[in-house]
Design a protein around this motif. Structure first.
Motif, PDB file in Angstrom:
ATOM      1  N   GLY A 123      -4.600  17.331 -55.452  1.00  0.00           N
ATOM      2  CA  GLY A 123      -3.518  17.147 -56.420  1.00  0.00           C
ATOM      3  C   GLY A 123      -3.469  15.758 -57.056  1.00  0.00           C
ATOM      4  O   GLY A 123      -4.507  15.212 -57.397  1.00  0.00           O
ATOM      5  N   TYR A 126      -1.646  20.803 -58.537  1.00  0.00           N
ATOM      6  CA  TYR A 126      -2.880  21.599 -58.449  1.00  0.00           C
ATOM      7  C   TYR A 126      -2.569  23.085 -58.580  1.00  0.00           C
ATOM      8  O   TYR A 126      -1.422  23.519 -58.465  1.00  0.00           O
ATOM      9  CB  TYR A 126      -3.604  21.302 -57.134  1.00  0.00           C
ATOM     10  CG  TYR A 126      -2.840  21.669 -55.875  1.00  0.00           C
ATOM     11  CD1 TYR A 126      -3.047  22.893 -55.234  1.00  0.00           C
ATOM     12  CD2 TYR A 126      -1.906  20.791 -55.313  1.00  0.00           C
ATOM     13  CE1 TYR A 126      -2.347  23.231 -54.078  1.00  0.00           C
ATOM     14  CE2 TYR A 126      -1.206  21.114 -54.167  1.00  0.00           C
ATOM     15  CZ  TYR A 126      -1.435  22.333 -53.555  1.00  0.00           C
ATOM     16  OH  TYR A 126      -0.744  22.673 -52.414  1.00  0.00           O
ATOM     17  N   GLN A 189       0.409  23.569 -63.539  1.00  0.00           N
ATOM     18  CA  GLN A 189       0.100  23.438 -62.117  1.00  0.00           C
ATOM     19  C   GLN A 189       1.268  24.002 -61.316  1.00  0.00           C
ATOM     20  O   GLN A 189       2.368  23.461 -61.350  1.00  0.00           O
ATOM     21  CB  GLN A 189      -0.105  21.960 -61.757  1.00  0.00           C
ATOM     22  CG  GLN A 189      -1.063  21.219 -62.672  1.00  0.00           C
ATOM     23  CD  GLN A 189      -2.512  21.524 -62.391  1.00  0.00           C
ATOM     24  OE1 GLN A 189      -2.849  22.093 -61.358  1.00  0.00           O
ATOM     25  NE2 GLN A 189      -3.393  21.144 -63.301  1.00  0.00           N
ATOM     26  N   ASP A 318      -8.119  21.994 -61.692  1.00  0.00           N
ATOM     27  CA  ASP A 318      -7.613  23.038 -60.799  1.00  0.00           C
ATOM     28  C   ASP A 318      -7.181  22.504 -59.435  1.00  0.00           C
ATOM     29  O   ASP A 318      -6.212  22.992 -58.853  1.00  0.00           O
ATOM     30  CB  ASP A 318      -8.671  24.111 -60.587  1.00  0.00           C
ATOM     31  CG  ASP A 318      -9.095  24.792 -61.874  1.00  0.00           C
ATOM     32  OD1 ASP A 318      -8.383  24.628 -62.883  1.00  0.00           O
ATOM     33  OD2 ASP A 318     -10.130  25.480 -61.884  1.00  0.00           O
ATOM     34  N   ILE A 319      -7.936  21.518 -58.928  1.00  0.00           N
ATOM     35  CA  ILE A 319      -7.676  21.031 -57.566  1.00  0.00           C
ATOM     36  C   ILE A 319      -7.109  19.615 -57.567  1.00  0.00           C
ATOM     37  O   ILE A 319      -6.494  19.183 -56.586  1.00  0.00           O
ATOM     38  CB  ILE A 319      -8.968  21.084 -56.709  1.00  0.00           C
ATOM     39  CG1 ILE A 319      -9.670  22.439 -56.869  1.00  0.00           C
ATOM     40  CG2 ILE A 319      -8.657  20.845 -55.233  1.00  0.00           C
ATOM     41  CD1 ILE A 319     -10.979  22.546 -56.117  1.00  0.00           C
ATOM     42  N   GLY A 320      -7.301  18.874 -58.651  1.00  0.00           N
ATOM     43  CA  GLY A 320      -6.828  17.494 -58.705  1.00  0.00           C
ATOM     44  C   GLY A 320      -7.727  16.546 -57.946  1.00  0.00           C
ATOM     45  O   GLY A 320      -7.259  15.551 -57.384  1.00  0.00           O
ATOM     46  N   GLY A 331      -5.825  13.834 -61.303  1.00  0.00           N
ATOM     47  CA  GLY A 331      -6.061  15.150 -61.861  1.00  0.00           C
ATOM     48  C   GLY A 331      -5.422  15.325 -63.221  1.00  0.00           C
ATOM     49  O   GLY A 331      -5.626  14.520 -64.136  1.00  0.00           O
TER      50      GLY A 331
END
Length: 514
Positions: A123, A126, A189, A318-320, A331
């Motif tokens: 994040g 995320y 997110q 997507d995940i940071g 992110g």
């Protein structure tokens, strides 16, 4: 103003007085040297022309048709792991890297600070904690099946119209592909690390759309409407454009990357010069490293030129997780999300300058590049052959181009000079108002989408346990997916609606064999 992250430096801060040169001939001025295959001699060219010619005899399979990806094709049993096999011709050393990359693809990232320092940095905002979380079993994502369903892999892309001359110049020059929402960035997110609010929740409302086929069969399509609730950082821009995305399947990506650009560009007809109603056009983007124009091949709107660029964007958005290509440890957090920017990051200086330092990104890219395409099933079944003939007669093959032969000069030897059957031209097409998201990205208008490959589509239920198709999973089966086609595909769609039930069953049976 928040700009999308095209260059590798992450989120950009541009000098107010910068002068941007608008390249009106962006594609034409740079494409000439890739419009001819430079990897073939005369003998090779004759062979390629022969094996990629359109099918004409539907009484039997074509030579090599069962091997959808040439020598790389996986002949493993088509079970739930069918999309997770390595290329059949991968070396022992490559197999080792593939397995390590698989482990990193499945790796669960955690918030910072953490005792597991090699895994922290999630994040702060995320959508998923791992690559596998979106690409379930390396396959296709799906929308939530109920309002409470969290076992999904779908999110909303966000952008706003270019309003100033400066923003319009950035888009015209391809310095940016879109202008992100000023507060919420490039995508919504829906998760956050402890101590931070998530950005919001996606809401989907479906309305029934009844369709009557030529034989009187009634079909109910479901038309989605998207909105956002529970906003965590104040109101969104009133002109925000929302576009839903489910994750694409991962098979055959390295082979797509190995197609010579000339073969894709040969299918372009942006002004429909031949009058067939099909006006495919290439998506041109800037290479993240060289800043030169290259073909976009990946993503629903062909906005990424390579597996590496797509992977780095996914790590970040997507995940940071920051990587050497996008060293942005926050992110998708924007400058207007002060609480997000105040959270700790997972950068460990003893491990590298990013949260996923080399060779993490390299290995994940290698894994993605070498996921095999499963062998075809039932290619000689009479019903499948009848369905294949109908596929051609309806005009589906005009966009879902069956065959290519990959370049002899592609970087990885396993991908070279392979006859592959992706069933896509990898061009942008206007799919009509029904599928339009109204959100332009680079060369793609709000009505245009890249033709998705069809190889492996018949194993979606086996691998992922569902049959949801299209960019947002609105279609609940293959027939519904066809019926949503419009624009350049309207004629093909109408031919399908006019088929008898037996013919439609044959067509679907063919698609299920891919």
């Amino acid at each position: 103003m928040t700009l999308s992250r095209t260059p590798p430096a992450g989120r950009l801060s541009w000098p107010a007085g910068i002068i941007v040169s608008v390249l009106l001939t962006f594609a034409g001025a740079n494409a000439g040297d890739v419009r001819m295959r430079d990897d073939l001699n005369d003998k090779d060219r004759a062979r390629v022309d022969a094996v990629t010619a359109p099918a004409s005899d539907f009484s039997k399979p074509e030579p090599f048709e069962a091997m959808s990806a040439g020598a790389t094709t996986s002949t493993a049993t088509p079970n739930r792991d069918a999309f997770s096999q390595s290329l059949a011709n991968l070396t022992n050393e490559g197999e080792q890297d593939f397995k390590v990359g698989n482990g990193l693809f499945k790796k669960l990232w955690v918030s910072s600070p953490s005792s597991t320092q090699a895994s922290d940095g999630l994040g702060p905002l995320y959508n998923a904690r791992s690559c596998q979380r979106c690409h379930l079993k390396d396959g296709r994502g799906h929308p939530p099946e109920t309002p409470e369903d969290s076992a999904t892999s779908m999110f909303l892309r966000l952008s706003v119209p270019a309003r100033t001359a400066y923003e319009k110049a950035l888009l015209a020059d391809k310095t940016q592909l879109r202008i992100e929402e000023p507060t919420y960035g490039g995508q919504l997110q829906d998760f956050a690390v402890p101590g931070l609010k998530a950005e919001g929740l996606m809401k989907i409302d479906y309305a029934d759309m009844p369709i009557t086929l030529g034989d009187g069969t009634q079909i109910n399509l479901r038309k989605p409407t998207y909105s956002v609730t529970d906003l965590g950082f104040g109101p969104m821009d009133p002109d925000v454009m929302l576009s839903p995305r489910v994750a694409n399947q991962m098979i055959g990506l390295g082979l797509v990357e190995a197609i010579h650009p000339a073969d894709i560009l040969s299918g372009e007809d942006p002004n429909d010069a031949d009058g067939d109603g099909i006006s495919g056009k290439a998506s041109w983007v800037r290479d993240p490293e060289t800043r030169e124009p290259v073909l976009g091949l990946f993503g629903w709107k062909a906005s990424n030129p390579s597996i590496r660029a797509q992977s780095a964007e996914a790590f970040s958005g997507d995940i940071g997780i920051s990587s050497p290509d996008i060293p942005a440890p926050y992110g998708d957090c924007t400058e207007n999300q002060h609480e997000c920017l105040a959270m700790p990051t997972g950068i460990q200086t003893n491990l590298g300058d990013s949260e996923a330092p080399d060779p993490v990104l390299d290995l994940v890219v290698f894994y993605a590049r070498n996921l095999a395409v499963p062998v075809r099933r039932d290619v000689d079944d009479p019903q499948v052959l009848r369905g294949k003939k109908l596929f051609y007669e309806a005009g589906c093959a005009s966009c879902h181009r069956p065959k290519f032969v990959t370049s002899r000069k592609t970087a990885q030897k396993e991908h070279r000079f392979q006859l592959i059957w992706p069933y896509s031209d990898f061009l942008l097409h206007d799919m009509g108002e029904g599928l339009a998201d109204g959100r332009p990205v680079g060369d793609a208008t709000g009505n245009e989408w890249r033709t998705p490959p069809l190889w492996g589509i018949g194993l979606t239920e086996t691998v992922n346990g569902h049959t949801y198709f299209l960019h947002d999973g609105r279609a609940r089966n293959l027939l519904e997916a066809i019926l949503w086609h419009g624009g350049e595909a309207q004629s093909a769609r109408d031919r399908v609606t006019e088929m008898s039930k037996a013919e439609r069953d044959d067509l679907i049976r063919f698609l299920e064999s891919l």
